[in-house]
Motif scaffolding. Structure first.
Motif, PDB file in Angstrom:
ATOM      1  N   UNK A   1      19.563  62.105   1.409  1.00  0.00           N
ATOM      2  CA  UNK A   1      18.685  62.151   2.580  1.00  0.00           C
ATOM      3  C   UNK A   1      19.411  62.635   3.818  1.00  0.00           C
ATOM      4  N   UNK A   2      20.671  62.234   3.962  1.00  0.00           N
ATOM      5  CA  UNK A   2      21.435  62.678   5.133  1.00  0.00           C
ATOM      6  C   UNK A   2      21.592  64.191   5.137  1.00  0.00           C
ATOM      7  N   UNK A   3      21.877  64.780   3.974  1.00  0.00           N
ATOM      8  CA  UNK A   3      22.062  66.227   3.918  1.00  0.00           C
ATOM      9  C   UNK A   3      20.757  66.964   4.206  1.00  0.00           C
ATOM     10  N   UNK A   4      19.650  66.419   3.752  1.00  0.00           N
ATOM     11  CA  UNK A   4      18.367  67.059   4.079  1.00  0.00           C
ATOM     12  C   UNK A   4      18.107  67.024   5.570  1.00  0.00           C
ATOM     13  N   UNK A   5      18.405  65.895   6.215  1.00  0.00           N
ATOM     14  CA  UNK A   5      18.233  65.792   7.659  1.00  0.00           C
ATOM     15  C   UNK A   5      19.192  66.728   8.385  1.00  0.00           C
ATOM     16  N   UNK A   6      20.412  66.811   7.885  1.00  0.00           N
ATOM     17  CA  UNK A   6      21.414  67.690   8.499  1.00  0.00           C
ATOM     18  C   UNK A   6      20.961  69.142   8.468  1.00  0.00           C
ATOM     19  N   UNK A   7      20.448  69.566   7.332  1.00  0.00           N
ATOM     20  CA  UNK A   7      19.980  70.947   7.200  1.00  0.00           C
ATOM     21  C   UNK A   7      18.748  71.194   8.058  1.00  0.00           C
ATOM     22  N   UNK A   8      17.906  70.172   8.187  1.00  0.00           N
ATOM     23  CA  UNK A   8      16.710  70.297   9.012  1.00  0.00           C
ATOM     24  C   UNK A   8      17.070  70.584  10.463  1.00  0.00           C
ATOM     25  N   UNK A   9      18.141  69.968  10.944  1.00  0.00           N
ATOM     26  CA  UNK A   9      18.529  70.132  12.348  1.00  0.00           C
ATOM     27  C   UNK A   9      19.519  71.279  12.560  1.00  0.00           C
TER      28      UNK A   9
END
Length: 260
Positions: free
Chosen positions: A13-21
């Motif tokens: 989940x952290x990596x998905x959020x990181x890529x989103x931003x």
């Protein structure tokens, strides 16, 4: 096992959020294959012996596999970024599974790359490429693509953790664009010099590309090629599983050791 699943899901989940931003890397890696398809399809297609439509049918599977091989670059860049900015050091201080951090990154990359194949497929269809095989064979081709992406991401994660700096990882990652050039992704290997052809056919990208072309019904399997290309599905599975078996444990061990 439950800790690995729970902690891996949190890192995922952290990596998905990181890529989103910070989507720049994803946009670049997903846009370049489309640009290559347009360039190679219309420029190289007129320079090769194959007619334009035939070359595009030959090219699209090669670009799909080249995109899967970019897992080395994205895995390396993201792992190096987390390693050299202290993120992995903070993870190591937490009571969490050591395998969860690289596994979460690899799974997040797999999901994003699966979504990222859609624009390339749509542009390929617009240019005249078609899936001429059956639906089960097509699903098998997509499965091989994702398995190969997962395998190459582990290679990148290990190299990223072991890198000396983000800049060094970025330079080495950019060099991985050369790997598809020494394969059958863009051009047939038939007319290559003997030793170059041997190297190209033992390149894992060539086996996966041949398997995807065969499963999509775009090109027959060459009978006089090296074993991984002459038996492309078995060769693709073998290469992918070997890469995972070798690089995943090494990446976990390197992460647990603090990148040393």
């Amino acid at each position: 096992m439950s800790a690995l699943v729970h902690d891996g899901a949190a890192v995922f989940g952290r990596h998905l959020q990181k890529i989103k931003h910070a989507p720049a890397v994803v946009i670049m890696t997903q846009t370049l294959p489309v640009v290559f398809l347009l360039f190679f399809g219309y420029v190289f297609g007129s320079a090769l012996a194959m007619p334009g439509d035939d070359y595009r049918s030959f090219l699209v599977p090669g670009l799909l596999v080249a995109t899967a091989a970019n897992g080395i670059m994205t895995g390396m860049f993201q792992a190096a970024q987390d390693s050299h900015r202290g993120v992995m050091d903070r993870f190591r201080t937490m009571p969490m599974s050591r395998a969860a951090v690289p596994l979460g990154q690899a799974l997040a990359d797999l999901l994003i790359s699966a979504v990222g194949l859609v624009p390339l497929l749509l542009v390929g269809l617009a240019m005249g490429w078609r899936i001429d095989g059956g639906p089960l064979e097509a699903l098998g081709a997509f499965g091989l693509l994702l398995l190969f992406r997962f395998a190459t991401t582990w290679v990148g994660i290990l190299l990223g953790i072991a890198s000396q700096s983000e800049e060094a990882a970025g330079q080495l990652g950019s060099a991985t664009f050369m790997l598809p050039l020494l394969s059958n992704a863009y051009i047939p290997t038939d007319n290559m010099p003997g030793w170059v052809r041997t190297i190209a056919e033992w390149n894992p990208i060539s086996a996966v590309t041949t398997a995807v072309r065969d499963l999509f019904g775009n090109a027959p399997v060459p009978a006089d090629a090296a074993w991984p290309v002459a038996h492309p599905v078995a060769g693709s599975l073998a290469w992918s599983l070997v890469l995972i078996a070798v690089f995943a444990p090494l990446a976990v061990r390197r992460y647990a050791a603090g990148g040393r």
